[in-house]
Scaffold this active site. Structure first.
Site, PDB file in Angstrom:
ATOM      1  NE  ARG A 159      22.638  29.969  44.258  1.00 25.76           N
ATOM      2  CZ  ARG A 159      23.390  30.617  43.363  1.00 25.76           C
ATOM      3  NH1 ARG A 159      24.698  30.401  43.325  1.00 25.76           N
ATOM      4  NH2 ARG A 159      22.847  31.473  42.532  1.00 25.76           N
ATOM      5  CG  HIS A 202      30.891  25.856  43.202  1.00 25.78           C
ATOM      6  ND1 HIS A 202      30.798  26.345  41.924  1.00 25.78           N
ATOM      7  CD2 HIS A 202      31.131  24.532  43.092  1.00 25.78           C
ATOM      8  CE1 HIS A 202      30.957  25.346  41.078  1.00 25.78           C
ATOM      9  NE2 HIS A 202      31.168  24.235  41.754  1.00 25.78           N
ATOM     10  NE  ARG A 229      27.028  36.316  39.060  1.00 27.79           N
ATOM     11  CZ  ARG A 229      27.469  35.083  38.988  1.00 27.79           C
ATOM     12  NH1 ARG A 229      28.707  34.797  39.339  1.00 27.79           N
ATOM     13  NH2 ARG A 229      26.681  34.125  38.570  1.00 27.79           N
ATOM     14  CD  GLU A 279      33.096  21.470  40.831  1.00 24.66           C
ATOM     15  OE1 GLU A 279      33.397  20.427  40.225  1.00 24.66           O
ATOM     16  OE2 GLU A 279      31.923  21.761  41.144  1.00 24.66           O
ATOM     17  N   PRO A 297      32.799  32.284  33.915  1.00 24.85           N
ATOM     18  CG  PRO A 297      30.974  31.203  32.972  1.00 24.85           C
ATOM     19  CD  PRO A 297      32.402  30.985  33.360  1.00 24.85           C
ATOM     20  CG  ASN A 298      28.193  35.719  34.436  1.00 30.84           C
ATOM     21  OD1 ASN A 298      28.109  36.700  33.696  1.00 30.84           O
ATOM     22  ND2 ASN A 298      27.633  34.560  34.153  1.00 30.84           N
ATOM     23  CB  ALA A 329      26.773  28.982  34.582  1.00 28.35           C
ATOM     24  CG  ASP A 368      36.004  15.596  27.710  1.00 24.49           C
ATOM     25  OD1 ASP A 368      35.625  14.844  28.634  1.00 24.49           O
ATOM     26  OD2 ASP A 368      35.496  15.573  26.567  1.00 24.49           O
ATOM     27  CG  ASN A 378      33.722  29.525  40.961  1.00 21.00           C
ATOM     28  OD1 ASN A 378      32.876  28.920  40.295  1.00 21.00           O
ATOM     29  ND2 ASN A 378      33.399  30.406  41.903  1.00 21.00           N
ATOM     30  CE1 TYR A 430      27.778  33.033  43.400  1.00 19.60           C
ATOM     31  CE2 TYR A 430      26.404  34.706  42.360  1.00 19.60           C
ATOM     32  CZ  TYR A 430      26.780  33.386  42.502  1.00 19.60           C
ATOM     33  OH  TYR A 430      26.168  32.417  41.747  1.00 19.60           O
TER      34      TYR A 430
HETATM   35  C1  DQA Z   1      29.148  29.564  41.454  1.00 16.17           C
HETATM   36  C2  DQA Z   1      27.841  28.754  41.450  1.00 16.17           C
HETATM   37  C3  DQA Z   1      27.342  28.553  40.035  1.00 16.17           C
HETATM   38  O1  DQA Z   1      26.126  27.788  40.044  1.00 16.17           O
HETATM   39  C4  DQA Z   1      27.050  29.900  39.392  1.00 16.17           C
HETATM   40  O2  DQA Z   1      26.635  29.726  38.062  1.00 16.17           O
HETATM   41  C5  DQA Z   1      28.204  30.832  39.488  1.00 16.17           C
HETATM   42  C6  DQA Z   1      28.974  30.891  40.715  1.00 16.17           C
HETATM   43  C7  DQA Z   1      29.636  29.889  42.878  1.00 16.17           C
HETATM   44  O3  DQA Z   1      30.785  30.258  43.014  1.00 16.17           O
HETATM   45  O4  DQA Z   1      28.874  29.784  43.838  1.00 16.17           O
HETATM   46  O5  DQA Z   1      28.465  31.606  38.571  1.00 16.17           O
HETATM   47  O6  DQA Z   1      30.150  28.802  40.811  1.00 16.17           O
END
Ligand code: DQA
Length: 139
Positions: free
Chosen positions: A104, A97, A17, A95, A9-10, A74, A84, A71, A22
């Protein structure tokens, strides 16, 4: 070699954003450079803001691709269901980020996914994705 990148998401708003966190590149632009650098492998990309769609994608590619870079945004901090799904598939998952989540808010310090992942890469900007791909390429 076939690598699947999944953004949650996002992350469709990268480049727009919260640029101070980012950066100002869209993921699509970054992907062009990444694919050029790893021209000998196939890098597929999928983004969704919907938890169930991310799970469906993990099921779809999780028995055939060689590596998954996720990624989950949230959902990393909240989704038992995505965790799962990662546990239930065969393909190893890394994973990533963009930001250093440990610098943070405290709610970002906990990942529900990490326990089912090969490893976690955080805080290197967009380069976090490349570092994950590099791990799969190096076997
Ligand atoms: C994120 C970190 C997460 O906490 C956040 O909700 C994101 C982006 C990152 O890439 O730093 O949407 O995954």
């Amino acid at each position: 070699m076939n690598i699947q990148i999944i953004n949650g998401p996002n992350l469709n708003l990268l480049g727009v954003r919260e640029k101070s966190i980012y950066g100002d590149s869209s993921f699509e632009d970054y992907l062009v450079a990444l694919r050029k650098r790893y021209a000998n492998i196939t890098i597929n990309y999928y983004q969704s803001n919907v938890e169930g769609e991310i799970i469906n994608k993990l099921h779809e590619v999780g028995f055939s691709s060689d590596g998954i870079v996720i990624n989950a945004g949230a959902y990393t901090h909240t989704s038992v269901a995505i965790s799962d799904a990662i546990a239930g598939i065969k393909t190893p998952v890394i994973e990533v980020h963009i930001s250093n989540v440990y610098k943070r808010e405290e709610f970002r310090h906990k990942s529900l996914l990490a326990t089912n992942c090969r490893g976690v890469i955080a805080g290197f900007g967009m380069d976090s994705y490349r570092l994950a791909v590099e791990n799969f390429v190096n076997g």
